[in-house]
Scaffold this motif. Structure first.
Motif, PDB file in Angstrom:
ATOM      1  N   TYR A   1       0.839  -1.195   0.000  1.00  0.00           N
ATOM      2  CA  TYR A   1       0.000   0.000   0.000  1.00  0.00           C
ATOM      3  C   TYR A   1       0.880   1.253   0.000  1.00  0.00           C
ATOM      4  O   TYR A   1       1.915   1.301   0.676  1.00  0.00           O
ATOM      5  CB  TYR A   1      -0.903   0.026   1.227  1.00  0.00           C
ATOM      6  N   ILE A   2       0.447   2.271  -0.730  1.00  0.00           N
ATOM      7  CA  ILE A   2       1.192   3.526  -0.834  1.00  0.00           C
ATOM      8  C   ILE A   2       0.308   4.667  -0.341  1.00  0.00           C
ATOM      9  O   ILE A   2      -0.478   5.258  -1.098  1.00  0.00           O
ATOM     10  CB  ILE A   2       1.651   3.790  -2.289  1.00  0.00           C
ATOM     11  N   GLY A   3       0.426   4.986   0.959  1.00  0.00           N
ATOM     12  CA  GLY A   3      -0.330   6.106   1.505  1.00  0.00           C
ATOM     13  C   GLY A   3       0.192   7.450   1.038  1.00  0.00           C
ATOM     14  O   GLY A   3      -0.526   8.449   1.076  1.00  0.00           O
ATOM     15  N   GLY A   4       1.449   7.475   0.568  1.00  0.00           N
ATOM     16  CA  GLY A   4       2.027   8.728   0.082  1.00  0.00           C
ATOM     17  C   GLY A   4       1.290   9.323  -1.096  1.00  0.00           C
ATOM     18  O   GLY A   4       1.525  10.487  -1.443  1.00  0.00           O
ATOM     19  N   ILE A   5       0.384   8.566  -1.707  1.00  0.00           N
ATOM     20  CA  ILE A   5      -0.390   9.098  -2.820  1.00  0.00           C
ATOM     21  C   ILE A   5      -1.308  10.222  -2.336  1.00  0.00           C
ATOM     22  O   ILE A   5      -1.819  11.013  -3.140  1.00  0.00           O
ATOM     23  CB  ILE A   5      -1.181   7.972  -3.512  1.00  0.00           C
ATOM     24  N   ARG A   6      -1.497  10.329  -1.000  1.00  0.00           N
ATOM     25  CA  ARG A   6      -2.310  11.428  -0.447  1.00  0.00           C
ATOM     26  C   ARG A   6      -1.480  12.682  -0.161  1.00  0.00           C
ATOM     27  O   ARG A   6      -2.036  13.677   0.301  1.00  0.00           O
ATOM     28  CB  ARG A   6      -3.006  10.970   0.846  1.00  0.00           C
ATOM     29  N   ASN A   7      -0.181  12.634  -0.426  1.00  0.00           N
ATOM     30  CA  ASN A   7       0.645  13.815  -0.162  1.00  0.00           C
ATOM     31  C   ASN A   7       0.216  15.013  -1.002  1.00  0.00           C
ATOM     32  O   ASN A   7       0.200  16.150  -0.518  1.00  0.00           O
ATOM     33  CB  ASN A   7       2.123  13.507  -0.461  1.00  0.00           C
TER      34      ASN A   7
ATOM     35  N   ARG B   1      -0.129  16.172   4.239  1.00  0.00           N
ATOM     36  CA  ARG B   1      -1.494  15.680   4.410  1.00  0.00           C
ATOM     37  C   ARG B   1      -2.264  16.436   5.484  1.00  0.00           C
ATOM     38  O   ARG B   1      -3.462  16.209   5.670  1.00  0.00           O
ATOM     39  CB  ARG B   1      -1.468  14.180   4.720  1.00  0.00           C
ATOM     40  N   ASP B   2      -1.600  17.341   6.193  1.00  0.00           N
ATOM     41  CA  ASP B   2      -2.323  18.211   7.114  1.00  0.00           C
ATOM     42  C   ASP B   2      -3.238  19.166   6.360  1.00  0.00           C
ATOM     43  O   ASP B   2      -4.137  19.770   6.953  1.00  0.00           O
ATOM     44  CB  ASP B   2      -1.333  19.004   7.976  1.00  0.00           C
ATOM     45  N   LEU B   3      -3.038  19.298   5.059  1.00  0.00           N
ATOM     46  CA  LEU B   3      -3.859  20.174   4.214  1.00  0.00           C
ATOM     47  C   LEU B   3      -4.930  19.389   3.454  1.00  0.00           C
ATOM     48  O   LEU B   3      -5.521  19.901   2.504  1.00  0.00           O
ATOM     49  CB  LEU B   3      -2.961  20.920   3.221  1.00  0.00           C
ATOM     50  N   LEU B   4      -5.180  18.172   3.895  1.00  0.00           N
ATOM     51  CA  LEU B   4      -6.048  17.279   3.140  1.00  0.00           C
ATOM     52  C   LEU B   4      -7.482  17.790   3.050  1.00  0.00           C
ATOM     53  O   LEU B   4      -8.124  17.671   2.010  1.00  0.00           O
ATOM     54  CB  LEU B   4      -6.026  15.887   3.778  1.00  0.00           C
ATOM     55  N   ARG B   5      -7.997  18.374   4.127  1.00  0.00           N
ATOM     56  CA  ARG B   5      -9.389  18.837   4.084  1.00  0.00           C
ATOM     57  C   ARG B   5      -9.581  19.885   2.989  1.00  0.00           C
ATOM     58  O   ARG B   5     -10.541  19.827   2.216  1.00  0.00           O
ATOM     59  CB  ARG B   5      -9.813  19.397   5.441  1.00  0.00           C
ATOM     60  N   ALA B   6      -8.646  20.846   2.898  1.00  0.00           N
ATOM     61  CA  ALA B   6      -8.740  21.865   1.859  1.00  0.00           C
ATOM     62  C   ALA B   6      -8.637  21.234   0.472  1.00  0.00           C
ATOM     63  O   ALA B   6      -9.345  21.638  -0.464  1.00  0.00           O
ATOM     64  CB  ALA B   6      -7.654  22.918   2.055  1.00  0.00           C
ATOM     65  N   ALA B   7      -7.760  20.237   0.324  1.00  0.00           N
ATOM     66  CA  ALA B   7      -7.628  19.564  -0.964  1.00  0.00           C
ATOM     67  C   ALA B   7      -8.911  18.836  -1.337  1.00  0.00           C
ATOM     68  O   ALA B   7      -9.353  18.869  -2.495  1.00  0.00           O
ATOM     69  CB  ALA B   7      -6.453  18.594  -0.926  1.00  0.00           C
TER      70      ALA B   7
ATOM     71  N   ARG C   1       5.695  10.055  14.297  1.00  0.00           N
ATOM     72  CA  ARG C   1       4.794  10.085  13.134  1.00  0.00           C
ATOM     73  C   ARG C   1       3.554  10.933  13.393  1.00  0.00           C
ATOM     74  O   ARG C   1       2.963  11.476  12.447  1.00  0.00           O
ATOM     75  CB  ARG C   1       4.393   8.650  12.781  1.00  0.00           C
ATOM     76  N   VAL C   2       3.150  11.089  14.658  1.00  0.00           N
ATOM     77  CA  VAL C   2       1.931  11.845  14.969  1.00  0.00           C
ATOM     78  C   VAL C   2       2.232  13.098  15.792  1.00  0.00           C
ATOM     79  O   VAL C   2       1.334  13.667  16.402  1.00  0.00           O
ATOM     80  CB  VAL C   2       0.907  10.955  15.713  1.00  0.00           C
ATOM     81  N   ARG C   3       3.483  13.553  15.770  1.00  0.00           N
ATOM     82  CA  ARG C   3       3.870  14.665  16.646  1.00  0.00           C
ATOM     83  C   ARG C   3       3.232  15.991  16.254  1.00  0.00           C
ATOM     84  O   ARG C   3       3.034  16.880  17.076  1.00  0.00           O
ATOM     85  CB  ARG C   3       5.384  14.818  16.673  1.00  0.00           C
ATOM     86  N   GLY C   4       2.883  16.160  14.983  1.00  0.00           N
ATOM     87  CA  GLY C   4       2.310  17.425  14.558  1.00  0.00           C
ATOM     88  C   GLY C   4       2.168  17.484  13.053  1.00  0.00           C
ATOM     89  O   GLY C   4       2.532  16.532  12.342  1.00  0.00           O
ATOM     90  N   PRO C   5       1.662  18.597  12.526  1.00  0.00           N
ATOM     91  CA  PRO C   5       1.406  18.697  11.085  1.00  0.00           C
ATOM     92  C   PRO C   5       2.661  18.554  10.237  1.00  0.00           C
ATOM     93  O   PRO C   5       2.591  18.101   9.092  1.00  0.00           O
ATOM     94  CB  PRO C   5       0.770  20.083  10.925  1.00  0.00           C
ATOM     95  N   ASP C   6       3.820  18.942  10.792  1.00  0.00           N
ATOM     96  CA  ASP C   6       5.046  18.843  10.004  1.00  0.00           C
ATOM     97  C   ASP C   6       5.435  17.403   9.710  1.00  0.00           C
ATOM     98  O   ASP C   6       6.241  17.146   8.804  1.00  0.00           O
ATOM     99  CB  ASP C   6       6.192  19.535  10.750  1.00  0.00           C
ATOM    100  N   ALA C   7       4.856  16.445  10.428  1.00  0.00           N
ATOM    101  CA  ALA C   7       5.176  15.027  10.217  1.00  0.00           C
ATOM    102  C   ALA C   7       4.240  14.366   9.215  1.00  0.00           C
ATOM    103  O   ALA C   7       4.386  13.168   8.941  1.00  0.00           O
ATOM    104  CB  ALA C   7       5.116  14.278  11.544  1.00  0.00           C
ATOM    105  N   LEU C   8       3.301  15.102   8.647  1.00  0.00           N
ATOM    106  CA  LEU C   8       2.262  14.507   7.810  1.00  0.00           C
ATOM    107  C   LEU C   8       2.527  14.633   6.312  1.00  0.00           C
ATOM    108  O   LEU C   8       1.655  14.301   5.502  1.00  0.00           O
ATOM    109  CB  LEU C   8       0.903  15.117   8.154  1.00  0.00           C
ATOM    110  N   ALA C   9       3.697  15.126   5.927  1.00  0.00           N
ATOM    111  CA  ALA C   9       4.105  15.173   4.514  1.00  0.00           C
ATOM    112  C   ALA C   9       3.081  15.881   3.623  1.00  0.00           C
ATOM    113  O   ALA C   9       2.822  15.463   2.496  1.00  0.00           O
ATOM    114  CB  ALA C   9       4.367  13.754   4.000  1.00  0.00           C
TER     115      ALA C   9
END
Length: 280
Positions: A163-169, A265-271, A255-263
């Motif tokens: 699985y490649i979750g990075g496709i959500r970057n 994806r912290d902007l996913l809602r806007a996307a 991995r869950v320390r903050g938005p900077d760790a989400l590659a």
């Protein structure tokens, strides 16, 4: 007869359970070929150049469509990518993951509300229910269930996947690359191919069951001892596989320390809003 077959299969399951947890496990009361296959799962990140046999993609999709789906809505689609140039562009969008380039087949699993919206228009019925978070969550759940059916199927054919979750970057760019219409979203990718036998890829140990299984009520108030023991087992696995040694507890915290760790994806809602999802 059935009881005898289950009992005969139990020793294999016991060995596989030990590989999965790297700790003593109560012997199983039964086993089966399906359970053995599930316990043997490993992510494959190195592939032979051999092409996928003709007809395989259709068979995998048939297995995926055999998964449960809420209200029979079937709110997902798949884009199968084999073109090396397109795979290279998608790999770049997903964080330059080498296995996307190497695998002969890359499947993109799409939460698809476009088809449901179209159907509503054809039926002259509003599709306003798609605007709610529940509908998006339903689509994500059904897509994941379908994809996992496909993974079980492909592994039964001697293939491997990852699985490649990075496709959500960068979901907007991925949507453009795949020509996705509004109200569709690439939830994850899946590389598919014949595993390279020269690459180490053993079964990775998981958290112990007493950290994830509770009876009647949630009860993990003090999971620290179980997690510390798991860190030691995971380090042993990493050492055997010539991987960098790193505690699960430290990796998970980072991995869950903050938005900077989400590659990104912290902007996913806007996307998602740009892609036509409202999530009310």
């Amino acid at each position: 007869m059935a009881e005898a077959l289950r009992s005969a299969a139990a020793p294999a399951a016991a060995s596989l359970l030990h590989d999965r947890y790297r700790m003593p496990i109560d012997p199983p009361c039964a086993g089966s070929d399906v359970i053995d296959a599930l316990l043997s799962h490993r992510s494959v990140r190195a592939y032979l150049p051999d092409a996928i046999p003709a007809g395989t993609i259709g068979l995998l999709i048939a297995a995926a469509q055999s998964a449960p789906t809420s209200s029979n809505l079937q709110p997902w689609s798949v884009v199968a990518v084999e073109d090396p140039i397109r795979k290279a562009r998608l790999a770049a969008l997903a964080g330059d993951q080498r296995q996307i380039l190497q695998a002969p087949l890359f499947l993109l699993w799409i939460v698809d509300h476009h088809r449901l919206a179209q159907n509503g228009a054809w039926q002259s019925v509003p599709a306003d229910g798609l605007h709610f978070l529940e509908s998006f969550l339903l689509g994500a759940v059904d897509t994941a269930l379908a994809a996992q059916n496909a993974v079980v199927a492909l592994e039964s054919l001697g293939l491997g996947g990852c699985y490649i979750g990075g496709i959500r970057n960068r979901p907007v760019e991925v949507a453009a690359e795949l020509g996705l219409p509004p109200r569709t979203f690439a939830l994850f990718g899946l590389t598919v191919g014949f595993p390279d036998p020269g690459a180490l890829a053993a079964v990775k140990p998981r958290l112990p069951q007493d950290a994830v299984l509770f009876r009647e009520r949630y009860g993990a108030d003090d999971a620290a001892p179980a997690l510390a023991a798991y860190d030691l087992r995971l380090r042993t696995f990493q050492r055997e596989q010539n991987m960098p040694e790193r505690d699960w507890s430290e990796q998970a915290a980072q991995r869950v320390r903050g938005p900077d760790a989400l590659a990104g994806r912290d902007l996913l809602r806007a996307a998602l809003e740009r892609l036509g999802f409202h999530l009310d």
